[in-house]
Design a protein around this motif. Structure first.
Motif, short mmCIF file in Angstrom:
data_model
loop_
_atom_site.label_atom_id
_atom_site.label_comp_id
_atom_site.label_asym_id
_atom_site.label_seq_id
_atom_site.Cartn_x
_atom_site.Cartn_y
_atom_site.Cartn_z
N PRO A 82 6.88 8.98 -8.49
CA PRO A 82 6.27 7.64 -8.54
C PRO A 82 5.30 7.37 -7.38
N ASP A 83 4.35 6.49 -7.66
CA ASP A 83 3.49 5.93 -6.62
C ASP A 83 4.21 4.80 -5.90
N LEU A 84 5.12 4.14 -6.61
CA LEU A 84 5.83 2.99 -6.09
C LEU A 84 7.31 3.09 -6.45
N LEU A 85 8.16 2.97 -5.43
CA LEU A 85 9.61 2.90 -5.63
C LEU A 85 10.05 1.46 -5.48
N VAL A 86 10.76 0.94 -6.46
CA VAL A 86 11.28 -0.43 -6.42
C VAL A 86 12.80 -0.33 -6.45
N LEU A 87 13.46 -0.82 -5.39
CA LEU A 87 14.89 -0.61 -5.19
C LEU A 87 15.60 -1.94 -4.99
N ILE A 125 15.28 7.39 2.03
CA ILE A 125 14.18 6.61 1.46
C ILE A 125 12.92 6.75 2.31
N ARG A 126 13.08 6.72 3.64
CA ARG A 126 11.92 6.92 4.52
C ARG A 126 11.32 8.32 4.32
N GLN A 127 12.17 9.34 4.19
CA GLN A 127 11.68 10.70 3.97
C GLN A 127 10.93 10.81 2.65
N LEU A 128 11.47 10.18 1.60
CA LEU A 128 10.82 10.21 0.29
C LEU A 128 9.48 9.50 0.32
N ARG A 129 9.42 8.40 1.06
CA ARG A 129 8.14 7.70 1.23
C ARG A 129 7.08 8.66 1.79
N ASP A 130 7.46 9.46 2.79
CA ASP A 130 6.53 10.40 3.40
C ASP A 130 6.18 11.54 2.45
N GLU A 131 7.18 12.09 1.76
CA GLU A 131 6.96 13.23 0.88
C GLU A 131 6.08 12.88 -0.31
N PHE A 132 6.33 11.72 -0.92
CA PHE A 132 5.61 11.32 -2.12
C PHE A 132 4.36 10.49 -1.79
N ASN A 133 4.21 10.11 -0.52
CA ASN A 133 3.13 9.22 -0.12
C ASN A 133 3.11 7.99 -1.04
N CYS A 134 4.28 7.42 -1.24
CA CYS A 134 4.42 6.28 -2.14
C CYS A 134 4.66 5.01 -1.34
N GLY A 135 4.58 3.90 -2.01
CA GLY A 135 5.01 2.63 -1.43
C GLY A 135 6.43 2.34 -1.85
N VAL A 136 7.15 1.58 -1.04
CA VAL A 136 8.54 1.22 -1.34
C VAL A 136 8.70 -0.28 -1.14
N HIS A 151 0.83 -1.19 0.00
CA HIS A 151 0.00 0.00 0.00
C HIS A 151 0.87 1.25 0.00
N ARG A 152 0.26 2.39 -0.27
CA ARG A 152 0.94 3.66 -0.08
C ARG A 152 1.42 3.78 1.36
N GLY A 153 2.64 4.24 1.53
CA GLY A 153 3.18 4.40 2.86
C GLY A 153 3.95 3.21 3.38
N ASP A 154 3.82 2.06 2.72
CA ASP A 154 4.55 0.86 3.14
C ASP A 154 6.01 0.94 2.71
N ILE A 155 6.91 0.46 3.56
CA ILE A 155 8.27 0.12 3.14
C ILE A 155 8.46 -1.35 3.46
N ILE A 156 8.54 -2.15 2.42
CA ILE A 156 8.71 -3.59 2.56
C ILE A 156 10.09 -3.97 2.03
N THR A 157 10.85 -4.69 2.85
CA THR A 157 12.19 -5.12 2.44
C THR A 157 12.22 -6.63 2.30
N ILE A 158 12.74 -7.08 1.16
CA ILE A 158 12.88 -8.51 0.89
C ILE A 158 14.32 -8.91 1.18
N ILE A 159 14.48 -9.88 2.05
CA ILE A 159 15.80 -10.41 2.36
C ILE A 159 15.81 -11.90 2.04
N GLY A 160 17.00 -12.48 1.97
CA GLY A 160 17.12 -13.90 1.68
C GLY A 160 18.49 -14.21 1.11
N PRO A 161 18.84 -15.49 1.05
CA PRO A 161 20.16 -15.88 0.54
C PRO A 161 20.28 -15.62 -0.95
#
Length: 264
Positions: free
Chosen positions: A139-144, A163-174, A29-39
């Motif tokens: 963007p609505d969504l940042l993919v990094l 990245i957290r600041q940009l999430r707030d400024e753009f009201n985007c998902g990350v 959703h907008r406002g989410d920062i989700i991080t994918i980790i793994g081997p």
């Protein structure tokens, strides 16, 4: 709650007979920062390429909100080394006007590099230019994909804070991939541990206790994360210099969701 920007339903990706992503479910959703980790080889980059629509799914469904604008920071910038290319020209290749390009570069603190060659940038400078290019269309969504690649430790902390600041400024998902586990635990809202399938997911404060996380990364890593708390009274700017502040980030609460099938 607002409608999700992206919904992934039972996504599976195979390369010939090799299973790369196995029945993944995810909503962002907008406002989410989700991080994918793994081997290595867990399917992380394949998953975000599927989110972007550049990697077709073998089965399952990806639904994107209508008119979704996406900004993408790849893990590596591959350009022909003999091709003269300034940061200005690289930004203009986005199709956006120069004023918007300059504003995006200023927001990531690299506007002074406008006339520099993209081939002569340091790792940290390159990542900030790539982030600026991802931002230029608002963007609505940042993919990094590994956004702190080639950045020193202080620069990494500053970049994740940006990245957290940009999430707030753009009201985007990350949604991002990272191997910087300690920094990511302080910078993200939710962690997904991927090893083809979703092994476990949850809030950073809890994920290190999950048996699937411990199985994937080892007891010593889990213990080091369990005692790690990112509380301080200062930040670093993008050059690594200390910037004082008088507030701490709020604590996150939540419970991780464990893997629903056996590991072998």
């Amino acid at each position: 709650m607002n409608n999700p920007l992206v919904t992934i339903d039972n996504l599976t990706v195979r390369f010939d007979d090799r299973l790369v992503v196995d029945r993944v479910n995810l909503s962002l959703h907008r406002g989410d920062i989700i991080t994918i980790i793994g081997p290595n080889g867990a399917g992380k980059t394949t998953l975000i390429k599927a989110v972007l629509g550049i990697q077709p799914a073998t089965s399952g469904r990806i639904e994107r909100t209508k008119g979704l604008i996406t900004g993408y920071v790849p893990q590596h910038l591959r350009l022909e080394s003999t091709l003269p290319l300034s940061v200005r020209r690289f930004m203009l290749l986005s199709g956006q006007p120069l004023q918007a390009c300059e504003a995006a570069l200023a927001r990531t603190s690299v506007d002074h590099l406008l006339d520099a060659s993209v081939h002569h940038l340091s790792g940290g400078e390159q990542q900030r230019v790539l982030l600026a290019r991802a931002l230029v269309r608002k963007p609505d969504l940042l993919v990094l994909d590994e956004p702190a690649q080639g950045v020193d430790i202080n620069g990494q902390a500053a970049l994740y804070e940006l990245i957290r600041q940009l999430r707030d400024e753009f009201n985007c998902g990350v949604i991002m991939i990272s191997h910087d586990l300690h920094l990511v635990m302080a910078a993200t809202d939710k962690v997904i541990c991927l090893n083809q399938h979703v092994c476990c997911s949850g809030y950073p404060a809890d994920i290190s206790h999950d048996p699937a996380f411990i199985e994937t990364f080892g007891q010593s890593v889990a213990e080091s994360l369990a005692v790690y708390h990112h509380h301080h009274n200062h930040n670093h700017d993008l050059s690594g210099s200390v910037v004082t502040q008088n507030h701490a980030s709020p604590a996150l609460e939540g419970t991780p969701r464990g893997c629903q099938h056996d590991h072998h």
